[in-house]
Scaffold this motif. Structure first.
Motif, PDB file in Angstrom:
ATOM      1  N   PHE A   1      -4.621  28.318 -67.784  1.00 57.43           N
ATOM      2  CA  PHE A   1      -5.547  27.997 -69.273  1.00 57.43           C
ATOM      3  C   PHE A   1      -5.043  28.224 -70.651  1.00 57.43           C
ATOM      4  O   PHE A   1      -4.197  29.377 -70.272  1.00 57.43           O
ATOM      5  CB  PHE A   1      -6.388  29.031 -68.648  1.00 57.43           C
ATOM      6  CG  PHE A   1      -7.805  28.887 -69.863  1.00 57.43           C
ATOM      7  CD1 PHE A   1      -8.914  28.487 -69.389  1.00 57.43           C
ATOM      8  CD2 PHE A   1      -7.496  29.174 -71.017  1.00 57.43           C
ATOM      9  CE1 PHE A   1      -9.692  27.408 -70.470  1.00 57.43           C
ATOM     10  CE2 PHE A   1      -8.649  29.040 -71.898  1.00 57.43           C
ATOM     11  CZ  PHE A   1      -9.489  28.551 -71.624  1.00 57.43           C
ATOM     12  N   THR A   2      -4.784  27.163 -71.326  1.00 56.39           N
ATOM     13  CA  THR A   2      -4.316  26.997 -72.305  1.00 56.39           C
ATOM     14  C   THR A   2      -5.133  27.687 -73.278  1.00 56.39           C
ATOM     15  O   THR A   2      -6.288  26.821 -73.534  1.00 56.39           O
ATOM     16  CB  THR A   2      -3.449  25.718 -72.096  1.00 56.39           C
ATOM     17  OG1 THR A   2      -2.602  25.062 -71.241  1.00 56.39           O
ATOM     18  CG2 THR A   2      -3.187  25.052 -73.313  1.00 56.39           C
ATOM     19  N   PHE A   3      -4.528  27.514 -74.242  1.00 54.81           N
ATOM     20  CA  PHE A   3      -4.680  28.509 -75.608  1.00 54.81           C
ATOM     21  C   PHE A   3      -3.855  27.195 -76.377  1.00 54.81           C
ATOM     22  O   PHE A   3      -2.517  27.098 -76.488  1.00 54.81           O
ATOM     23  CB  PHE A   3      -4.967  29.319 -75.944  1.00 54.81           C
ATOM     24  CG  PHE A   3      -5.726  30.514 -74.801  1.00 54.81           C
ATOM     25  CD1 PHE A   3      -6.139  30.390 -75.510  1.00 54.81           C
ATOM     26  CD2 PHE A   3      -4.736  30.770 -74.337  1.00 54.81           C
ATOM     27  CE1 PHE A   3      -7.485  31.789 -74.887  1.00 54.81           C
ATOM     28  CE2 PHE A   3      -5.971  31.840 -73.185  1.00 54.81           C
ATOM     29  CZ  PHE A   3      -6.959  31.729 -73.615  1.00 54.81           C
TER      30      PHE A   3
ATOM     31  N   LEU B   1      -2.570  31.458 -69.947  1.00 56.15           N
ATOM     32  CA  LEU B   1      -2.910  32.193 -69.599  1.00 56.15           C
ATOM     33  C   LEU B   1      -2.639  31.581 -67.690  1.00 56.15           C
ATOM     34  O   LEU B   1      -3.623  30.722 -68.001  1.00 56.15           O
ATOM     35  CB  LEU B   1      -4.172  33.100 -69.440  1.00 56.15           C
ATOM     36  CG  LEU B   1      -5.088  34.313 -69.238  1.00 56.15           C
ATOM     37  CD1 LEU B   1      -3.744  35.646 -69.620  1.00 56.15           C
ATOM     38  CD2 LEU B   1      -6.379  34.005 -68.882  1.00 56.15           C
ATOM     39  N   ILE B   2      -2.146  32.749 -66.963  1.00 58.60           N
ATOM     40  CA  ILE B   2      -1.581  32.180 -65.907  1.00 58.60           C
ATOM     41  C   ILE B   2      -2.461  33.229 -64.954  1.00 58.60           C
ATOM     42  O   ILE B   2      -1.848  34.253 -64.328  1.00 58.60           O
ATOM     43  CB  ILE B   2      -0.068  32.229 -65.680  1.00 58.60           C
ATOM     44  CG1 ILE B   2       0.692  31.252 -66.758  1.00 58.60           C
ATOM     45  CG2 ILE B   2       0.356  31.206 -64.347  1.00 58.60           C
ATOM     46  CD1 ILE B   2       0.533  30.115 -66.234  1.00 58.60           C
ATOM     47  N   PHE B   3      -2.945  32.098 -63.704  1.00 60.52           N
ATOM     48  CA  PHE B   3      -3.568  33.251 -62.516  1.00 60.52           C
ATOM     49  C   PHE B   3      -2.668  32.859 -60.757  1.00 60.52           C
ATOM     50  O   PHE B   3      -2.230  31.511 -61.073  1.00 60.52           O
ATOM     51  CB  PHE B   3      -4.946  32.604 -62.434  1.00 60.52           C
ATOM     52  CG  PHE B   3      -5.730  33.695 -60.532  1.00 60.52           C
ATOM     53  CD1 PHE B   3      -6.059  33.982 -61.252  1.00 60.52           C
ATOM     54  CD2 PHE B   3      -5.657  32.242 -59.945  1.00 60.52           C
ATOM     55  CE1 PHE B   3      -6.347  34.929 -59.717  1.00 60.52           C
ATOM     56  CE2 PHE B   3      -6.505  32.715 -59.275  1.00 60.52           C
ATOM     57  CZ  PHE B   3      -7.180  33.998 -58.833  1.00 60.52           C
ATOM     58  N   VAL B   4      -3.067  33.983 -60.195  1.00 62.25           N
ATOM     59  CA  VAL B   4      -1.405  33.087 -58.908  1.00 62.25           C
ATOM     60  C   VAL B   4      -2.545  34.598 -58.701  1.00 62.25           C
ATOM     61  O   VAL B   4      -3.155  35.571 -58.098  1.00 62.25           O
ATOM     62  CB  VAL B   4      -0.330  33.785 -59.687  1.00 62.25           C
ATOM     63  CG1 VAL B   4       0.365  34.388 -58.205  1.00 62.25           C
ATOM     64  CG2 VAL B   4       0.774  34.019 -60.786  1.00 62.25           C
TER      65      VAL B   4
ATOM     66  N   VAL C   1     -12.812  30.681 -57.504  1.00 64.39           N
ATOM     67  CA  VAL C   1     -13.469  31.361 -58.227  1.00 64.39           C
ATOM     68  C   VAL C   1     -12.895  31.319 -59.714  1.00 64.39           C
ATOM     69  O   VAL C   1     -13.623  31.318 -61.083  1.00 64.39           O
ATOM     70  CB  VAL C   1     -13.328  32.921 -57.570  1.00 64.39           C
ATOM     71  CG1 VAL C   1     -14.238  34.049 -58.690  1.00 64.39           C
ATOM     72  CG2 VAL C   1     -14.626  32.965 -56.539  1.00 64.39           C
ATOM     73  N   MET C   2     -12.106  31.698 -59.405  1.00 62.71           N
ATOM     74  CA  MET C   2     -10.493  31.894 -60.921  1.00 62.71           C
ATOM     75  C   MET C   2     -11.380  30.421 -61.578  1.00 62.71           C
ATOM     76  O   MET C   2     -11.641  30.300 -62.980  1.00 62.71           O
ATOM     77  CB  MET C   2      -9.262  32.149 -61.050  1.00 62.71           C
ATOM     78  CG  MET C   2      -8.585  32.255 -62.224  1.00 62.71           C
ATOM     79  SD  MET C   2      -9.994  33.266 -63.484  1.00 62.71           S
ATOM     80  CE  MET C   2      -8.323  34.527 -63.651  1.00 62.71           C
ATOM     81  N   LYS C   3     -10.976  29.659 -61.415  1.00 63.48           N
ATOM     82  CA  LYS C   3     -11.236  28.047 -61.993  1.00 63.48           C
ATOM     83  C   LYS C   3     -12.337  28.029 -62.092  1.00 63.48           C
ATOM     84  O   LYS C   3     -13.065  27.036 -63.174  1.00 63.48           O
ATOM     85  CB  LYS C   3     -11.571  26.526 -60.874  1.00 63.48           C
ATOM     86  CG  LYS C   3     -10.494  25.779 -60.907  1.00 63.48           C
ATOM     87  CD  LYS C   3     -10.092  24.658 -59.467  1.00 63.48           C
ATOM     88  CE  LYS C   3      -9.843  23.328 -60.288  1.00 63.48           C
ATOM     89  NZ  LYS C   3      -9.092  22.476 -58.687  1.00 63.48           N
TER      90      LYS C   3
ATOM     91  N   ALA D   1     -13.832  19.620 -66.985  1.00 63.87           N
ATOM     92  CA  ALA D   1     -13.294  20.906 -68.185  1.00 63.87           C
ATOM     93  C   ALA D   1     -11.551  20.520 -67.787  1.00 63.87           C
ATOM     94  O   ALA D   1     -11.249  19.835 -68.010  1.00 63.87           O
ATOM     95  CB  ALA D   1     -13.332  22.001 -67.418  1.00 63.87           C
ATOM     96  N   SER D   2     -11.264  21.235 -69.996  1.00 64.62           N
ATOM     97  CA  SER D   2      -9.572  20.560 -70.280  1.00 64.62           C
ATOM     98  C   SER D   2      -9.376  22.293 -69.415  1.00 64.62           C
ATOM     99  O   SER D   2      -8.108  21.807 -69.853  1.00 64.62           O
ATOM    100  CB  SER D   2     -10.031  21.121 -71.665  1.00 64.62           C
ATOM    101  OG  SER D   2     -10.643  22.091 -72.529  1.00 64.62           O
ATOM    102  N   PHE D   3      -9.613  23.318 -69.119  1.00 58.67           N
ATOM    103  CA  PHE D   3      -8.819  24.223 -69.232  1.00 58.67           C
ATOM    104  C   PHE D   3      -7.902  24.552 -69.919  1.00 58.67           C
ATOM    105  O   PHE D   3      -7.186  25.471 -70.032  1.00 58.67           O
ATOM    106  CB  PHE D   3      -8.197  24.032 -67.510  1.00 58.67           C
ATOM    107  CG  PHE D   3      -8.625  24.110 -66.443  1.00 58.67           C
ATOM    108  CD1 PHE D   3      -9.251  24.817 -65.623  1.00 58.67           C
ATOM    109  CD2 PHE D   3      -9.798  22.943 -65.821  1.00 58.67           C
ATOM    110  CE1 PHE D   3      -9.855  25.466 -64.338  1.00 58.67           C
ATOM    111  CE2 PHE D   3     -10.285  22.787 -64.464  1.00 58.67           C
ATOM    112  CZ  PHE D   3     -10.808  23.799 -64.034  1.00 58.67           C
TER     113      PHE D   3
END
Length: 368
Positions: free
Chosen positions: A229-231, A243-246, A255-257, A272-274
């Motif tokens: 997820f980009t800021f 923010l990187i989910f693994v 779910v995280m998506k 969504a742009s994430f």
């Protein structure tokens, strides 16, 4: 620490994503963990003082508040909070003690003060973890390493989120003074590859290359699913953090998506742009040029050409590393069926056109 002096919208989004996933993860994992007599763990390696100067709760308190409100989580959670600064851990201890209902937690939170170094990495790689959700949010990049990530995701039920300071790491990859830090994150081979290809590369391609090497390294460590997820900065033209989910399981990834999609500041054709940027609200046209649903409609017949597949298999296979959600696939398949570009078969006589339950098989013709 200056980072905690003022709360930003980005920090609120980050905390919301982490605490929302924690709640969903805990409720999925607890029944299985209980069968084996296990608790669930939450680990925050850079917890901070618990509140920003304006009084707003940061991630540790949001996670504990979530646990307090859910009796199943409260009865099964073992939480660990660490920070490198004793002032932060002292303040965090006080803030946790003052939380309404904190006594509902069966296991009092464990708070430690120490550096997250190679010894810490060795520890997490050596011990067998109970189901654990870990959050790694270093100030910069020191302490974030491939060995730490591998250690906290290696066991069953273990997922991880880490904050990736893209601006500093982008600058650090080609800086000889921090070579050791970059090598410990990407591996020396991948870091050397980046050092050879990044010079002269335009920013968007540079960002994609860095993220691809990071994701590939994490996958080589056992992290099957990697979701960023980009800021972006306030003008929306530069990435500051990711923010990187693994996870090792598609269910957690899915779910995280959904959580990250809802936290995104823009969408294009409903996709969504994430990403999050204050600029998105004032300049939406800048971020609505990719036409992702049109691409999905064109891509699916080519990708699955000559194959027959159930919806669940199609979704789990194609959606990984792409921004699409289940609803997008159902919509496009309905359009493809109406256009005669796919056919379906089923053993049910009352199937409604455009629906893809488990009894429906989707047939894609060969592409000529």
């Amino acid at each position: 620490m200056k980072f905690f002096e003022e709360r930003s919208e980005a920090s609120e989004i980050k905390a919301k994503i982490v605490s929302s996933y924690f709640a969903a993860w805990a409720n999925v994992i607890i029944p299985s963990a209980q069968k084996f007599g296990n608790n669930i763990n939450y680990i925050d390696l850079y917890a901070g003082p618990g509140r920003y100067r304006d009084g707003a709760a940061s991630t540790p308190l949001l996670v504990l508040e979530t646990a307090i409100k859910d009796h199943k989580i409260a009865a099964n959670l073992v939480s660990f909070f660490n920070d490198v600064e004793v002032g932060n851990t002292t303040t965090l201890s006080e803030e946790i003690r003052k939380l309404p209902g904190i006594q509902k937690l069966r296991h009092p939170p464990i708070i430690t003060c120490g550096d997250v170094d190679e010894e810490a990495a060795k520890h997490y790689n050596k011990v067998k973890l109970e189901p654990t959700f870990s959050f790694i949010d270093p100030f910069g990049y020191r302490g974030l390493s491939r060995n730490i990530i591998r250690g906290v995701i290696k066991d069953w039920g273990c997922d991880c989120v880490f904050f990736f300071n893209y601006a500093r790491i982008n600058a650090g990859i080609t800086n000889a003074k921090v070579k050791q830090h970059m090598d410990s994150l990407f591996s020396e081979a991948r870091a050397d590859k980046l050092r050879s290809i990044l010079p002269g590369m335009e920013p968007a391609l540079r960002e994609a290359a860095i993220l691809e090497e990071l994701a590939n390294e994490i996958k080589s460590l056992g992290g099957t699913f990697v979701l960023p997820f980009t800021f972006r900065n306030e003008t929306g033209n530069r990435t500051t953090h990711k923010l990187i989910f693994v996870s090792k399981h598609f269910r957690g990834y899915n779910v995280m998506k959904s959580i990250m999609a809802s936290a995104s500041s823009t969408e294009d054709q409903g996709v969504a742009s994430f990403a999050y940027s204050l600029a998105d609200a004032s300049m939406p046209l800048l971020f609505s040029l990719n036409q992702p649903m049109s691409k999905l409609k064109t891509e699916l017949p080519r990708y699955f050409a000559g194959r027959s597949i159930k919806f669940k298999g199609l979704y789990e296979e194609h959606s990984v590393d792409r921004p699409y959600m289940e609803k997008h696939y159902r919509l496009i398949l309905k359009e493809l069926e109406a256009d005669g570009q796919i056919t379906v078969s089923t053993n049910k006589s009352n199937r409604r056109p455009g629906t893809y339950a488990e009894h429906v098989t989707i047939h894609f013709p060969q592409v000529t």
